[in-house]
Design a protein around this motif. Structure first.
Motif, PDB file in Angstrom:
ATOM      1  N   ASP A 153      -4.327 -26.197 -22.092  1.00 17.87           N
ATOM      2  CA  ASP A 153      -4.767 -27.569 -21.823  1.00 17.87           C
ATOM      3  C   ASP A 153      -5.432 -28.227 -23.025  1.00 17.87           C
ATOM      4  OD1 ASP A 153      -7.174 -26.207 -21.828  1.00 17.87           O
ATOM      5  OD2 ASP A 153      -7.613 -26.535 -19.715  1.00 17.87           O
ATOM      6  N   TRP A 154      -5.837 -27.455 -24.028  1.00 15.25           N
ATOM      7  CA  TRP A 154      -6.395 -28.086 -25.217  1.00 15.25           C
ATOM      8  C   TRP A 154      -5.305 -28.651 -26.140  1.00 15.25           C
ATOM      9  CZ3 TRP A 154      -6.967 -23.041 -23.724  1.00 15.25           C
ATOM     10  CH2 TRP A 154      -6.297 -22.052 -24.455  1.00 15.25           C
ATOM     11  N   ASN A 155      -4.065 -28.326 -25.860  1.00 16.00           N
ATOM     12  CA  ASN A 155      -2.937 -28.934 -26.568  1.00 16.00           C
ATOM     13  C   ASN A 155      -2.179 -29.920 -25.700  1.00 16.00           C
ATOM     14  OD1 ASN A 155      -3.341 -27.641 -28.980  1.00 16.00           O
ATOM     15  ND2 ASN A 155      -1.578 -26.273 -28.839  1.00 16.00           N
ATOM     16  N   ASN A 156      -2.069 -29.614 -24.404  1.00 15.39           N
ATOM     17  CA  ASN A 156      -1.258 -30.434 -23.508  1.00 15.39           C
ATOM     18  C   ASN A 156      -2.111 -31.517 -22.853  1.00 15.39           C
ATOM     19  OD1 ASN A 156       0.569 -27.521 -22.256  1.00 15.39           O
ATOM     20  ND2 ASN A 156       0.888 -28.730 -24.094  1.00 15.39           N
ATOM     21  N   ARG A 157      -1.892 -32.770 -23.223  1.00 14.18           N
ATOM     22  CA  ARG A 157      -2.600 -33.868 -22.555  1.00 14.18           C
ATOM     23  C   ARG A 157      -2.127 -33.997 -21.112  1.00 14.18           C
ATOM     24  NH1 ARG A 157      -2.042 -39.399 -21.689  1.00 14.18           N
ATOM     25  NH2 ARG A 157      -0.017 -39.529 -22.719  1.00 14.18           N
ATOM     26  N   GLY A 172       2.440 -32.841 -25.165  1.00 13.05           N
ATOM     27  CA  GLY A 172       1.463 -32.939 -26.242  1.00 13.05           C
ATOM     28  C   GLY A 172       1.256 -31.592 -26.893  1.00 13.05           C
ATOM     29  N   TRP A 173       0.905 -31.615 -28.183  1.00 10.65           N
ATOM     30  CA  TRP A 173       0.579 -30.378 -28.900  1.00 10.65           C
ATOM     31  C   TRP A 173      -0.477 -30.722 -29.937  1.00 10.65           C
ATOM     32  CZ3 TRP A 173       2.644 -26.605 -26.214  1.00 10.65           C
ATOM     33  CH2 TRP A 173       2.461 -25.283 -26.663  1.00 10.65           C
ATOM     34  N   ASP A 174      -0.890 -29.742 -30.723  1.00 10.40           N
ATOM     35  CA  ASP A 174      -1.945 -30.053 -31.692  1.00 10.40           C
ATOM     36  C   ASP A 174      -1.408 -30.767 -32.926  1.00 10.40           C
ATOM     37  OD1 ASP A 174      -0.707 -27.842 -32.793  1.00 10.40           O
ATOM     38  OD2 ASP A 174      -2.508 -26.594 -32.883  1.00 10.40           O
ATOM     39  N   TRP A 175      -0.184 -31.252 -32.839  1.00  7.99           N
ATOM     40  CA  TRP A 175       0.410 -32.165 -33.816  1.00  7.99           C
ATOM     41  C   TRP A 175       1.254 -33.232 -33.122  1.00  7.99           C
ATOM     42  CZ3 TRP A 175       5.153 -31.291 -32.121  1.00  7.99           C
ATOM     43  CH2 TRP A 175       5.480 -29.995 -31.687  1.00  7.99           C
ATOM     44  N   GLY A 176       1.354 -33.181 -31.777  1.00 11.64           N
ATOM     45  CA  GLY A 176       2.364 -33.969 -31.098  1.00 11.64           C
ATOM     46  C   GLY A 176       1.835 -34.924 -30.059  1.00 11.64           C
ATOM     47  N   ILE A 177       2.485 -36.058 -29.959  1.00 11.81           N
ATOM     48  CA  ILE A 177       2.210 -37.066 -28.950  1.00 11.81           C
ATOM     49  C   ILE A 177       2.721 -36.574 -27.600  1.00 11.81           C
ATOM     50  CG2 ILE A 177       4.410 -38.262 -29.350  1.00 11.81           C
ATOM     51  CD1 ILE A 177       2.928 -40.925 -28.971  1.00 11.81           C
ATOM     52  N   ALA A 178       2.081 -37.018 -26.508  1.00 16.04           N
ATOM     53  CA  ALA A 178       2.458 -36.605 -25.154  1.00 16.04           C
ATOM     54  C   ALA A 178       3.153 -37.771 -24.452  1.00 16.04           C
ATOM     55  CB  ALA A 178       1.230 -36.160 -24.367  1.00 16.04           C
ATOM     56  N   LEU A 179       4.471 -37.809 -24.538  1.00 17.79           N
ATOM     57  CA  LEU A 179       5.243 -38.872 -23.898  1.00 17.79           C
ATOM     58  C   LEU A 179       6.002 -38.378 -22.674  1.00 17.79           C
ATOM     59  CD1 LEU A 179       6.773 -40.774 -26.970  1.00 17.79           C
ATOM     60  CD2 LEU A 179       4.754 -41.372 -25.619  1.00 17.79           C
ATOM     61  N   SER A 180       6.288 -37.087 -22.620  1.00 18.94           N
ATOM     62  CA  SER A 180       7.069 -36.503 -21.529  1.00 18.94           C
ATOM     63  C   SER A 180       8.331 -37.315 -21.255  1.00 18.94           C
ATOM     64  CB  SER A 180       6.232 -36.415 -20.250  1.00 18.94           C
ATOM     65  OG  SER A 180       6.946 -35.719 -19.253  1.00 18.94           O
ATOM     66  N   CYS A 386       2.838 -20.302 -25.997  1.00 23.97           N
ATOM     67  CA  CYS A 386       1.384 -20.469 -25.879  1.00 23.97           C
ATOM     68  C   CYS A 386       0.857 -20.618 -24.465  1.00 23.97           C
ATOM     69  CB  CYS A 386       0.918 -21.670 -26.710  1.00 23.97           C
ATOM     70  SG  CYS A 386       1.234 -21.507 -28.480  1.00 23.97           S
ATOM     71  N   ASN A 387       1.680 -20.406 -23.470  1.00 19.87           N
ATOM     72  CA  ASN A 387       1.267 -20.533 -22.079  1.00 19.87           C
ATOM     73  C   ASN A 387       1.506 -19.229 -21.346  1.00 19.87           C
ATOM     74  OD1 ASN A 387       0.549 -23.385 -21.958  1.00 19.87           O
ATOM     75  ND2 ASN A 387       2.740 -23.827 -22.156  1.00 19.87           N
ATOM     76  N   LEU A 388       1.000 -19.148 -20.129  1.00 20.37           N
ATOM     77  CA  LEU A 388       1.461 -18.156 -19.174  1.00 20.37           C
ATOM     78  C   LEU A 388       2.517 -18.845 -18.301  1.00 20.37           C
ATOM     79  CD1 LEU A 388      -1.946 -16.488 -18.286  1.00 20.37           C
ATOM     80  CD2 LEU A 388      -0.380 -15.997 -20.184  1.00 20.37           C
ATOM     81  N   TYR A 389       3.422 -18.048 -17.712  1.00 18.99           N
ATOM     82  CA  TYR A 389       4.576 -18.642 -17.027  1.00 18.99           C
ATOM     83  C   TYR A 389       4.749 -18.048 -15.633  1.00 18.99           C
ATOM     84  CZ  TYR A 389       5.851 -21.094 -21.258  1.00 18.99           C
ATOM     85  OH  TYR A 389       5.837 -21.945 -22.325  1.00 18.99           O
ATOM     86  N   PRO A 390       5.312 -18.840 -14.700  1.00 21.93           N
ATOM     87  CA  PRO A 390       5.382 -18.437 -13.283  1.00 21.93           C
ATOM     88  C   PRO A 390       6.536 -17.490 -12.984  1.00 21.93           C
ATOM     89  CG  PRO A 390       6.297 -20.633 -13.546  1.00 21.93           C
ATOM     90  CD  PRO A 390       5.755 -20.235 -14.897  1.00 21.93           C
ATOM     91  N   ALA A 391       6.549 -16.325 -13.633  1.00 23.61           N
ATOM     92  CA  ALA A 391       7.644 -15.369 -13.455  1.00 23.61           C
ATOM     93  C   ALA A 391       7.579 -14.653 -12.119  1.00 23.61           C
ATOM     94  CB  ALA A 391       7.629 -14.362 -14.613  1.00 23.61           C
ATOM     95  N   GLN A 392       6.547 -14.934 -11.288  1.00 23.13           N
ATOM     96  CA  GLN A 392       6.518 -14.385  -9.933  1.00 23.13           C
ATOM     97  C   GLN A 392       7.540 -15.092  -9.040  1.00 23.13           C
ATOM     98  OE1 GLN A 392       4.327 -16.612 -11.005  1.00 23.13           O
ATOM     99  NE2 GLN A 392       4.373 -18.223  -9.435  1.00 23.13           N
ATOM    100  N   ASP A 393       8.024 -16.254  -9.493  1.00 23.94           N
ATOM    101  CA  ASP A 393       8.944 -17.085  -8.728  1.00 23.94           C
ATOM    102  C   ASP A 393      10.374 -16.630  -9.044  1.00 23.94           C
ATOM    103  OD1 ASP A 393      10.668 -19.077  -7.812  1.00 23.94           O
ATOM    104  OD2 ASP A 393       9.251 -20.689  -8.204  1.00 23.94           O
TER     105      ASP A 393
END
Length: 816
Positions: A153-157, A172-180, A386-393
């Protein structure tokens, strides 16, 4: 994805004539594929430029909305089975044909083949694709998860994008705009697929002495029992294989042998030989160009730990390059022309490898074709970062399995492919989040499910490209510290930037392969003027903070600058000097690590390019303009390079020669002592034979050989004048010298062939002299050391295309 597919007459390409509307609104816009919603709205003046000043959040309503793209088409008689194929739909969508839902794509990285047979009709048809709000879908899926799956969350707005199979940096990233962004970035086509549909083509190569066996595996989806044959054409020969196929998924394998093959080589090691290959089955054709090469990743144990080195066609090659992120935050702008400009710049900076980072995207086929034609190797991450992922699904994980297999098969044709890597920094992420710290076993099990699924896909598909589990990684099934262990595997070394350590700290580690490290700078004032008002042009202004995504980044640039340089006089000088500092950081790291060859066999700095105008680690600013680091990279990446390194034990200055070609090179090295008052004293000349397998010591200057106010300048050349270069070494930091204010003269003109050129001269030694930095012209040299009586002639080697207004070239040099 399969951009080279030849569509038969039974196929209908649906790339034009679409109408775009926001759900709940009647107003429509006409769009053609590929497109993204933001770019379409911007082109019609419906939104302001999201890159301008602090406009970013003003466009949040775009990704918070659902959108409809629709078009009408006519079709002849409907006979047999029909498939609607969609490529690169971003990201969750509902596809309807004549009011009947035929599919719900949910993965930006997959090709979606939807059965349109029952919904298609003769005559008029209406196709609708409802693009669901990415941010709403991410939130919904996170809320439905049985336990928290943390994201960075410190990278993803925008939160929870680890639940979406789309570029993670879109949030968003620590160099990137968050437009989705939302959109469709590939083809949409309707095709009769009876009796079968050709989905994927996997190309394998088996090298054995003076021959190569080409094995092509055709993956088909069969509608009804059929007896057919597949043909493979390559190198003037056509071979066939008969097959009896039953409904469902099937494969047909065709192989042939090429004797005395023309091998494909990375740039600098041989020609990029290519073969035309065509396969046919049931009236469907795929054509591609492949290169024959054998690539290996060497991880054998040695006296230090374990190696990490690439071997191509039997030759070990040191990898020089950078990390690649998406070419633009607005996908529609990432055109082949814009991308090729960036790739050409990488090539011109003597790079031979790019790492496609796992928080971005798998690039289109034309990207990999360009890399193959240019001899640029590709380290390909799977798209997890850089994340954890929902591999339980189970459904999510099954989608990942299919995504991986599609991508492995698609990219198997490209000789540039050098490595498949499982992810970016997911092992580190296990220690970043409170939830994982409190219940490591649960989240480690999730990671293992995901990573094992990817490894199995590589093992099953066997594309002949090495596998590496994660980056950084000490090794398979090793969850050690890839940020600080320099004895094995690949390393990410971020202590200098994130821990604010001095540039000299790079010399405290000797990685086997450093796949991430970097230092930031500001972009050129020309680029800054494209997104600011005059009152914004201060490094601590609110708008400059918006265009800096790493917390405290602008302050760190300035603070570190003050350690090495005297404080600049103006905003323009500040931006320029930040680029010199960035270049000095990368030069310090890369030259030292190259001098440790073969212990170290690769350096890929972070990062090559930017997705929008921002202060960042990139050496090419947004739009592709060359920062100072890009010009310095041309020299510190030179195939034959001489560097001066301090011996911390004795205080000596040691000259090391590095040769990354395939054969020994003889060079003469001449060194001189230079004082900023103008006194130049020749020291000595040495001859050296540089082997291709290791760095060699050329000479050693005893401690005290240079008086306090002098620096070392040296040059080298081989007898044929092919490998020529120069370098410098400052025993003290630049601000410790009385540099003065050099008077630089720039005489512009043209070479005899009409090429623009400029001749630079100085009245006193000048460091990091630049000409036209940030302009559209790529020069033969720049950011150089200029000595009195030694003019430098810079020639224009390429004229880039830019979206920025023209600028007036100027010369700059370090002052003090």
């Amino acid at each position: 994805m399969n951009a080279q597919t030849k569509i038969e007459p039974t196929a209908l390409t649906l790339d034009t004539g679409w109408q775009l509307s926001r759900i709940g609104c009647e107003e429509t816009l006409e769009v053609a594929l590929p497109f993204d919603v933001h770019s379409a709205l911007l082109a019609e003046g419906r939104i302001e430029d999201p890159y301008w000043r602090d406009n970013e959040a003003k466009t949040d309503w775009v990704h918070e909305s659902d959108w409809l793209v629709a078009r009408d088409f006519t079709h002849g008689p409907v006979e047999g089975r029909y498939t609607l194929t969609l490529e690169a739909v971003d990201c969750h969508a509902v596809v309807s044909l004549n009011g009947q839902v035929i599919g719900t794509p949910g993965n930006r990285f997959m090709r979606h083949d939807l059965d349109a047979t029952e919904a298609l009709r003769e005559g008029d048809n209406r196709l609708e694709i409802r693009l669901l709000s990415n941010s709403s879908e991410a939130k919904r899926r996170a809320e439905q998860a049985p336990f928290p799956v943390p994201h960075i969350d410190w990278n993803n707005r925008i939160p929870h994008y680890n639940f979406l199979r789309k570029p993670q940096c879109d949030a968003g990233w620590d160099w990137g705009i968050a437009l989705s962004p939302l959109g469709i970035y590939g083809e949409v086509r309707l095709q009769r697929t009876d009796p079968l549909r050709l989905d994927d083509v996997l190309v394998r190569q088996h090298h054995d002495g003076g021959k190569v066996v080409i094995e092509v595996e055709l993956h088909v989806d069969v509608a009804r029992p059929v007896e057919t044959s597949a043909q493979l054409t390559i190198d003037g020969q056509t071979v066939s294989a008969d097959a009896k196929l039953w409904p469902g998924q099937g494969t047909v394998t065709v192989s042939t042998e090429i004797r005395n093959p023309r091998l494909w080589w990375p740039v600098g090691h041989g020609a990029q030989e290519m073969y035309d290959l065509t396969v046919r089955i049931a009236g469907q054709i795929r054509s591609m160009r492949i290169g024959l090469r054998e690539i290996e990743l060497l991880t054998d144990k040695d006296e230090i730990g374990h190696r990490f080195a690439f071997r191509v066609n039997g030759r070990e090659i040191f990898m020089r390059g950078a990390n690649w992120i998406p070419a633009d935050a607005l996908p529609q702008r990432a055109t082949p022309g814009a991308v090729e400009d960036l790739l050409d710049s990488a090539l011109e900076a003597n790079m031979n490898m790019l790492r496609i980072w796992g928080g971005g995207t798998y690039e289109p086929d034309w990207f990999y074709r360009m890399c193959s034609e240019k001899g640029l190797l590709v380290w390909q991450d799977f798209m997890f970062a850089c994340n954890l992922y929902p591999a339980q699904d189970r459904a999510w994980l099954d989608g990942v399995r299919l995504e991986a297999r599609q991508q492995i098969r698609r990219l198997s044709q490209h000789p540039c492919m050098a490595l498949w890597c499982g992810d970016n920094e997911l092992i580190g992420a296990l220690g970043w989040f409170d939830e994982a710290k409190a219940d490591r076993d649960r989240y480690l099990a999730l990671y293992d499910r995901l990573n094992h699924a990817l490894e199995e896909a590589i093992q099953d598909e066997a594309p002949g490209v090495p596998w590496w589990p994660s980056s950084p990684s000490v090794g398979p099934l090793n969850f050690g510290d890839g940020w600080h262990d320099d004895t094995s595997g690949d390393m990410h070394f971020w202590d200098v930037w994130h821990s604010a350590k001095d540039f000299e700290h790079y010399r405290t580690v000797r990685p086997r392969f450093c796949s991430e490290f970097g230092f930031q700078s500001f972009p050129s004032t020309r680029l800054i003027e494209s997104f600011t008002e005059p009152q914004d042009r201060n490094v601590s202004s609110r708008v400059m903070d918006v265009h800096q995504r790493n917390r405290g980044g602008n302050s760190r640039i300035v603070e570190t600058m003050s350690r090495y340089f005297r404080f600049p006089d103006s905003f323009g000088d500040m931006c320029w000097l930040s680029q010199i500092g960035q270049g000095l950081a990368m030069k310090t790291a890369i030259e030292f690590w190259r001098s440790n060859k073969p212990r170290c066999m690769g350096t890929l700095y972070w990062q090559l390019n930017d997705t929008w105008p921002v202060a960042s680690w990139a050496s090419l600013e947004y739009g592709g303009g060359w920062k100072a680091t890009q010009y310095l990279a041309r020299r510190f990446h030179a195939p034959v390079m001489v560097t001066a390194q301090p011996d911390e034990t004795t205080g000596d200055i040691v000259l090391w020669a590095v040769n990354d070609t395939g054969s020994p090179v003889s060079i003469d090295v001449t060194a001189r002592s230079v004082r900023f008052g103008g006194e130049i004293a020749e020291l000595d000349t040495w001859q050296a034979v540089c082997p291709p397998d290791r760095a060699v010591e050329v000479a050693r200057l005893a401690a005290g050989s240079l008086i306090d106010d002098a620096f070392l300048h040296f040059d080298w050349a081989d007898p044929d004048g092919v490998h020529v270069g120069e370098n410098e070494y400052l025993p003290m930091r630049p601000k410790a010298y009385d540099i003065g204010t050099p008077r630089i003269t720039a005489d512009t003109g043209t070479a005899p062939d009409g090429t623009p050129q400029v001749t630079l001269t100085t009245d006193r030694p000048a460091l990091w002299v630049t000409w036209d930095l940030g302009g559209d012209t790529v020069w033969s040299d720049n950011c150089l050391t200029l000595l009195p009586g030694r003019p430098k002639v810079l020639r224009a080697t390429r004229q880039r295309r830019s979206h920025l207004p023209d600028s007036r070239p100027e010369a700059r040099a370090l002052k003090g």
